[in-house]
Design a protein around this motif. Structure first.
Motif, PDB file in Angstrom:
ATOM      1  N   UNK A 120       0.824  -1.197   0.000  1.00 54.42           N
ATOM      2  CA  UNK A 120       0.000   0.000   0.000  1.00 54.42           C
ATOM      3  C   UNK A 120       0.861   1.251   0.000  1.00 54.42           C
ATOM      4  N   UNK A 121       0.233   2.427   0.095  1.00 52.85           N
ATOM      5  CA  UNK A 121       0.999   3.680   0.129  1.00 52.85           C
ATOM      6  C   UNK A 121       2.061   3.644   1.220  1.00 52.85           C
ATOM      7  N   UNK A 122       3.280   3.991   0.865  1.00 51.49           N
ATOM      8  CA  UNK A 122       4.395   3.839   1.790  1.00 51.49           C
ATOM      9  C   UNK A 122       4.237   4.710   3.030  1.00 51.49           C
ATOM     10  N   UNK A 123       3.435   5.784   2.926  1.00 52.64           N
ATOM     11  CA  UNK A 123       3.289   6.684   4.063  1.00 52.64           C
ATOM     12  C   UNK A 123       2.240   6.204   5.062  1.00 52.64           C
ATOM     13  N   UNK A 124       1.420   5.221   4.686  1.00 49.27           N
ATOM     14  CA  UNK A 124       0.418   4.712   5.624  1.00 49.27           C
ATOM     15  C   UNK A 124       1.103   4.039   6.808  1.00 49.27           C
ATOM     16  N   UNK A 125       0.492   4.193   7.977  1.00 46.65           N
ATOM     17  CA  UNK A 125       1.059   3.582   9.171  1.00 46.65           C
ATOM     18  C   UNK A 125       0.806   2.073   9.168  1.00 46.65           C
ATOM     19  N   UNK A 126       1.665   1.312   9.826  1.00 47.22           N
ATOM     20  CA  UNK A 126       1.495  -0.145   9.855  1.00 47.22           C
ATOM     21  C   UNK A 126       0.367  -0.556  10.790  1.00 47.22           C
ATOM     22  N   UNK A 127       0.121  -1.853  10.863  1.00 46.19           N
ATOM     23  CA  UNK A 127      -0.838  -2.383  11.832  1.00 46.19           C
ATOM     24  C   UNK A 127      -0.489  -1.851  13.217  1.00 46.19           C
ATOM     25  N   UNK A 128      -1.493  -1.394  13.925  1.00 42.06           N
ATOM     26  CA  UNK A 128      -1.234  -0.789  15.228  1.00 42.06           C
ATOM     27  C   UNK A 128      -2.014  -1.548  16.293  1.00 42.06           C
ATOM     28  N   UNK A 129      -1.319  -2.422  17.017  1.00 41.67           N
ATOM     29  CA  UNK A 129      -1.964  -3.233  18.044  1.00 41.67           C
ATOM     30  C   UNK A 129      -2.151  -2.479  19.360  1.00 41.67           C
ATOM     31  N   UNK A 130      -1.187  -1.655  19.799  1.00 48.20           N
ATOM     32  CA  UNK A 130      -1.408  -0.923  21.057  1.00 48.20           C
ATOM     33  C   UNK A 130      -2.687  -0.101  21.005  1.00 48.20           C
ATOM     34  N   UNK A 131      -3.523  -0.265  22.005  1.00 48.36           N
ATOM     35  CA  UNK A 131      -4.852   0.350  21.992  1.00 48.36           C
ATOM     36  C   UNK A 131      -4.759   1.863  22.168  1.00 48.36           C
ATOM     37  N   UNK A 132      -5.449   2.602  21.310  1.00 48.45           N
ATOM     38  CA  UNK A 132      -5.566   4.047  21.465  1.00 48.45           C
ATOM     39  C   UNK A 132      -4.411   4.863  20.941  1.00 48.45           C
TER      40      UNK A 132
END
Length: 286
Positions: A120-132
């Protein structure tokens, strides 16, 4: 009868396939409709396969998107390629729409961080498991856009439980003039905690969230806040959010009365317990 529930929903096609109400404007684009529908069906099918892999020990963990396919796909379809998505660990539909491959998602959930080096777009953030963590990250991204004078949008997605842990960072974004959109899925539940309690103890305790006015909370921090309780209000809320030049927060209720949370779907949906959601939106209006 112990209880009776009514799930509000919106539909355009009758069971026989006939049209039973005026179609939204974007429905005139047949190719777009097929693309949106294919993305939602693909996500539902992928969810089932991934859950089967997790249940048989072939996948370390996996957070399902069951019931919110349309919302996830709709949000992503409204974004431009240069915008930045800050997803929760349940937003596979948005990631897939923006070009992430299914094998990359499986690679990550299988324990290989190379899955975050996705297509995907390189600037998108990765999967984010930490809540909030999405709201604080979005504040930083939005401020970077301001410093660079770039007309781009940072779109963060999270549940109400996670947002209530870090949502105060909206005030930081307001104070520094960072234009961001934080989409909160309102289900009155600390879903991940509920999931683990249910799996380990067979019950839940202390995980429900009361009737918090999230839109009012956002307004008290200087942002724009929109509460959406009915499917008809989804599109106008996102129109207002994406057109705004300040911090906006659309708080979407996933259900009318029954609110099994996003993470609660992991243990309830596949145990054949009733699960309902209103994941319907109008993409072209966004």
């Amino acid at each position: 009868m112990v209880a009776r529930f009514e799930v509000r929903h919106r539909y355009y096609l009758a069971p026989d396939g006939s049209i039973n109400r005026p179609l939204p404007a974007f429905a005139s684009d047949a190719n777009l409709l097929v693309s949106l529908y294919r993305a939602m069906v693909l996500l539902r099918s992928f969810d089932r396969k991934a859950v089967a892999l997790q249940r048989t020990g072939r996948l370390g963990t996996y957070a399902v998107s069951l019931g919110q396919e349309a919302v996830s796909v709709g949000i992503a379809s409204a974004m431009r390629s240069e915008d930045v998505l800050l997803p929760s660990y349940r937003d596979n539909g948005a990631l897939i729409w923006r070009g992430v491959k299914l094998e990359e998602i499986l690679l990550f959930w299988g324990g290989d961080e190379r899955g975050n080096h996705f297509s995907g777009p390189v600037q998108d953030f990765p999967f984010c498991v930490p809540v909030g963590s999405q709201a604080p990250h979005a504040a930083g991204v939005g401020y970077a856009f301001k410093l660079r004078k770039e007309p781009r949008v940072a779109v963060a997605c999270c549940g109400d439980g996670g947002f209530l842990m870090t949502g105060q960072e909206i005030e930081t974004a307001v104070r520094y003039g960072a234009a961001i959109t934080v989409v909160v899925f309102r289900n009155r539940l600390h879903g991940t905690i509920a999931m683990h309690q249910k799996q380990a103890l067979g019950r839940t305790a202390g995980v429900e969230i009361g009737e918090v006015d999230l839109a009012g909370y956002a307004r008290s921090l200087g942002a724009e806040g929109h509460t959406v309780r009915d499917p008809d209000g989804l599109a106008p809320a996102m129109v207002a959010a994406l057109a705004s030049n300040t911090v906006t927060l659309p708080a979407w209720y996933l259900d009318g009365q029954v609110r099994p949370g996003q993470s609660r779907r992991v243990d309830l949906a596949y145990a054949r317990t009733d699960m309902r959601s209103q994941g319907r939106t109008e993409r072209r209006a966004l």
